[in-house]
Design a protein around this motif. Structure first.
Motif, PDB file in Angstrom:
ATOM      1  N   ALA A   1       0.964  -1.189  -0.065  1.00 45.63           N
ATOM      2  CA  ALA A   1       0.039   0.123   0.034  1.00 45.63           C
ATOM      3  C   ALA A   1       0.834   1.166   0.128  1.00 45.63           C
ATOM      4  O   ALA A   1       0.611   2.120   0.705  1.00 45.63           O
ATOM      5  CB  ALA A   1      -0.895  -0.023   1.240  1.00 45.63           C
TER       6      ALA A   1
ATOM      7  N   LEU B   1       1.164   4.069  -1.395  1.00 46.77           N
ATOM      8  CA  LEU B   1       0.467   4.990  -2.334  1.00 46.77           C
ATOM      9  C   LEU B   1       1.193   6.434  -2.642  1.00 46.77           C
ATOM     10  O   LEU B   1       1.502   6.632  -3.883  1.00 46.77           O
ATOM     11  CB  LEU B   1      -0.890   5.576  -1.525  1.00 46.77           C
ATOM     12  CG  LEU B   1      -1.859   4.359  -1.091  1.00 46.77           C
ATOM     13  CD1 LEU B   1      -3.036   5.123  -0.466  1.00 46.77           C
ATOM     14  CD2 LEU B   1      -2.103   3.133  -1.950  1.00 46.77           C
TER      15      LEU B   1
ATOM     16  N   GLN C   1      -3.556  11.083  -6.698  1.00 52.49           N
ATOM     17  CA  GLN C   1      -4.896  10.762  -6.097  1.00 52.49           C
ATOM     18  C   GLN C   1      -6.034  11.504  -6.747  1.00 52.49           C
ATOM     19  O   GLN C   1      -5.956  12.764  -6.942  1.00 52.49           O
ATOM     20  CB  GLN C   1      -5.069  11.005  -4.684  1.00 52.49           C
ATOM     21  CG  GLN C   1      -6.353  10.775  -3.930  1.00 52.49           C
ATOM     22  CD  GLN C   1      -6.773   9.419  -3.868  1.00 52.49           C
ATOM     23  OE1 GLN C   1      -6.029   8.451  -3.434  1.00 52.49           O
ATOM     24  NE2 GLN C   1      -7.863   9.107  -4.462  1.00 52.49           N
TER      25      GLN C   1
ATOM     26  N   PRO D   1     -10.881   5.321  -4.829  1.00 46.89           N
ATOM     27  CA  PRO D   1      -9.880   4.467  -4.034  1.00 46.89           C
ATOM     28  C   PRO D   1      -8.516   4.470  -4.795  1.00 46.89           C
ATOM     29  O   PRO D   1      -8.493   4.567  -6.110  1.00 46.89           O
ATOM     30  CB  PRO D   1     -10.264   2.971  -3.874  1.00 46.89           C
ATOM     31  CG  PRO D   1     -11.442   3.120  -4.251  1.00 46.89           C
ATOM     32  CD  PRO D   1     -11.987   4.024  -5.166  1.00 46.89           C
ATOM     33  N   HIS D   2      -7.567   4.627  -4.233  1.00 53.23           N
ATOM     34  CA  HIS D   2      -6.136   4.794  -4.825  1.00 53.23           C
ATOM     35  C   HIS D   2      -5.768   3.412  -5.533  1.00 53.23           C
ATOM     36  O   HIS D   2      -6.016   2.496  -4.902  1.00 53.23           O
ATOM     37  CB  HIS D   2      -4.965   5.085  -3.904  1.00 53.23           C
ATOM     38  CG  HIS D   2      -3.582   5.732  -4.518  1.00 53.23           C
ATOM     39  ND1 HIS D   2      -2.802   4.564  -5.195  1.00 53.23           N
ATOM     40  CD2 HIS D   2      -3.108   6.752  -4.829  1.00 53.23           C
ATOM     41  CE1 HIS D   2      -1.826   5.456  -5.769  1.00 53.23           C
ATOM     42  NE2 HIS D   2      -1.927   6.770  -5.377  1.00 53.23           N
TER      43      HIS D   2
ATOM     44  N   TRP E   1      -3.659   0.797  -3.629  1.00 49.53           N
ATOM     45  CA  TRP E   1      -3.730   0.263  -2.256  1.00 49.53           C
ATOM     46  C   TRP E   1      -4.149  -1.121  -2.405  1.00 49.53           C
ATOM     47  O   TRP E   1      -4.984  -1.405  -3.458  1.00 49.53           O
ATOM     48  CB  TRP E   1      -4.974   1.160  -2.001  1.00 49.53           C
ATOM     49  CG  TRP E   1      -5.119   1.052  -0.303  1.00 49.53           C
ATOM     50  CD1 TRP E   1      -4.622   1.498   0.776  1.00 49.53           C
ATOM     51  CD2 TRP E   1      -6.172  -0.112   0.135  1.00 49.53           C
ATOM     52  NE1 TRP E   1      -5.001   0.664   1.781  1.00 49.53           N
ATOM     53  CE2 TRP E   1      -5.961   0.040   1.517  1.00 49.53           C
ATOM     54  CE3 TRP E   1      -7.030  -0.777  -0.451  1.00 49.53           C
ATOM     55  CZ2 TRP E   1      -6.630  -0.694   2.608  1.00 49.53           C
ATOM     56  CZ3 TRP E   1      -7.766  -1.782   0.763  1.00 49.53           C
ATOM     57  CH2 TRP E   1      -7.725  -1.681   2.010  1.00 49.53           C
ATOM     58  N   LYS E   2      -3.959  -1.735  -1.271  1.00 55.38           N
ATOM     59  CA  LYS E   2      -4.231  -3.261  -1.161  1.00 55.38           C
ATOM     60  C   LYS E   2      -4.352  -3.327   0.383  1.00 55.38           C
ATOM     61  O   LYS E   2      -3.909  -2.582   1.077  1.00 55.38           O
ATOM     62  CB  LYS E   2      -2.993  -4.083  -1.594  1.00 55.38           C
ATOM     63  CG  LYS E   2      -2.820  -4.121  -3.173  1.00 55.38           C
ATOM     64  CD  LYS E   2      -1.817  -5.413  -3.664  1.00 55.38           C
ATOM     65  CE  LYS E   2      -1.651  -5.586  -4.871  1.00 55.38           C
ATOM     66  NZ  LYS E   2      -1.215  -4.033  -5.568  1.00 55.38           N
ATOM     67  N   PRO E   3      -5.375  -4.325   0.697  1.00 55.35           N
ATOM     68  CA  PRO E   3      -5.519  -4.435   2.299  1.00 55.35           C
ATOM     69  C   PRO E   3      -4.136  -4.675   3.031  1.00 55.35           C
ATOM     70  O   PRO E   3      -3.203  -5.510   2.451  1.00 55.35           O
ATOM     71  CB  PRO E   3      -6.356  -5.763   2.307  1.00 55.35           C
ATOM     72  CG  PRO E   3      -7.191  -5.793   1.055  1.00 55.35           C
ATOM     73  CD  PRO E   3      -5.969  -5.327  -0.166  1.00 55.35           C
ATOM     74  N   HIS E   4      -3.910  -4.144   4.045  1.00 49.22           N
ATOM     75  CA  HIS E   4      -2.778  -4.369   4.909  1.00 49.22           C
ATOM     76  C   HIS E   4      -3.216  -4.503   6.399  1.00 49.22           C
ATOM     77  O   HIS E   4      -4.216  -3.927   6.909  1.00 49.22           O
ATOM     78  CB  HIS E   4      -1.897  -3.252   4.706  1.00 49.22           C
ATOM     79  CG  HIS E   4      -2.198  -1.958   5.172  1.00 49.22           C
ATOM     80  ND1 HIS E   4      -2.159  -1.513   6.410  1.00 49.22           N
ATOM     81  CD2 HIS E   4      -2.675  -0.821   4.292  1.00 49.22           C
ATOM     82  CE1 HIS E   4      -2.729  -0.105   6.392  1.00 49.22           C
ATOM     83  NE2 HIS E   4      -3.185   0.276   5.112  1.00 49.22           N
TER      84      HIS E   4
ATOM     85  N   THR F   1      -2.220   4.602   6.483  1.00 44.90           N
ATOM     86  CA  THR F   1      -2.628   4.414   5.156  1.00 44.90           C
ATOM     87  C   THR F   1      -4.004   3.903   4.592  1.00 44.90           C
ATOM     88  O   THR F   1      -4.165   2.882   4.376  1.00 44.90           O
ATOM     89  CB  THR F   1      -1.660   3.578   4.461  1.00 44.90           C
ATOM     90  OG1 THR F   1      -0.176   3.927   4.859  1.00 44.90           O
ATOM     91  CG2 THR F   1      -1.405   3.806   2.817  1.00 44.90           C
ATOM     92  N   PRO F   2      -5.241   4.768   4.692  1.00 48.91           N
ATOM     93  CA  PRO F   2      -6.390   4.416   3.810  1.00 48.91           C
ATOM     94  C   PRO F   2      -6.299   4.050   2.657  1.00 48.91           C
ATOM     95  O   PRO F   2      -5.079   4.192   1.936  1.00 48.91           O
ATOM     96  CB  PRO F   2      -7.214   5.519   4.412  1.00 48.91           C
ATOM     97  CG  PRO F   2      -6.315   6.878   4.444  1.00 48.91           C
ATOM     98  CD  PRO F   2      -4.920   6.237   4.909  1.00 48.91           C
ATOM     99  N   ASN F   3      -7.337   3.727   2.156  1.00 47.31           N
ATOM    100  CA  ASN F   3      -7.228   3.356   0.522  1.00 47.31           C
ATOM    101  C   ASN F   3      -7.208   4.789  -0.454  1.00 47.31           C
ATOM    102  O   ASN F   3      -7.603   4.704  -1.606  1.00 47.31           O
ATOM    103  CB  ASN F   3      -8.499   2.479   0.121  1.00 47.31           C
ATOM    104  CG  ASN F   3      -9.776   3.151   0.176  1.00 47.31           C
ATOM    105  OD1 ASN F   3     -10.057   4.265   0.880  1.00 47.31           O
ATOM    106  ND2 ASN F   3     -10.834   2.421  -0.366  1.00 47.31           N
TER     107      ASN F   3
END
Length: 224
Positions: free
Chosen positions: A78, A80, A87, A102-103, A106-109, A115-117
């Motif tokens: 993530a 970004l 963005q 969403p950026h 971004w991947k789930p972490h 670091t939001p999406n």
């Protein structure tokens, strides 16, 4: 809901007041502590949620210590800001800056609070104000963040969350390359209490084992 009903929206990810508060409080507090100790701060390491701490504190530190190195950490998977991909933004209730999508990087972490999406507008503005060099971004693994958080609790008595562990893990990497004698400050913004039911404590049983009970019995509370 704010758009539909006209409800109040704090806009912590977009409002300039977020960074301004840290510029007036967190930054001067750090500077005063180092001045009192007679030390020069060489590296400041932080992650970001809204970006307010990074942007506001960073501006205050940079103004006082022009040659300070500010290191920003993001989760592996993530990165970004590290990606260099801009963005997309939109206007909400007459204010520009909210994320339009969403950026894409971004991947789930597992580093909760970091670091939001999307890249917050507050954080993006901070990058510009600080003329931030992307070479000073360090990516950290989620496992390293959790392991470091647990080690801080076991070895230093610092009971922090996953994001605090991530920041400190980053600071340890910075320390490996920093000149001897460098002073490095890592931001640890929360406690571990809110993470009790998360994977951070998955390896710890809810009930004490016999060894832990025996240790507890030696404490004032255990003897009561």
């Amino acid at each position: 809901l704010a758009e539909k009903h006209g409800w109040f929206l704090a806009r912590q990810f977009e409002t300039e007041d977020n960074a301004a508060y840290h510029k007036k409080t967190t930054g001067p507090e750090i500077l005063a502590a180092f001045e009192k100790a007679g030390l020069k701060l060489d590296y400041w390491v932080t992650g970001y949620g809204t970006g307010g701490t990074f942007a506001g504190t960073g501006e205050a530190l940079k103004a006082a210590i022009p040659d300070i190195k500010i290191v920003l950490s993001e989760p592996v998977g993530a990165g970004l800001i590290a990606s260099g991909v801009a963005q997309d933004r939109k206007e909400v209730l007459g204010k520009f800056g909210a994320p339009a999508n969403p950026h894409p990087e971004w991947k789930p972490h597992p580093i909760q609070g970091w670091t939001p999406n999307f890249i917050p507008k507050v954080c993006e503005d901070g990058l510009k104000v600080l003329n931030f060099n992307k070479d000073n971004i360090v990516l950290v693994e989620g496992k390293a963040a959790m392991d470091t958080a647990m080690n801080l609790a076991k070895m230093e008595g610092i009971f922090c969350g996953v994001s605090g562990g991530g920041t400190f893990a980053t600071a340890l990497e910075v320390a490996k390359k920093a000149p001897p004698g460098s002073n490095i400050l890592a931001m640890i913004p929360d406690t571990a209490e809110r993470y009790m039911s998360t994977p951070l404590f998955a390896a710890i049983e809810a009930e004490m084992n016999e060894e832990e009970k025996a240790l507890f019995d030696t404490t004032p509370l255990g003897k009561a």
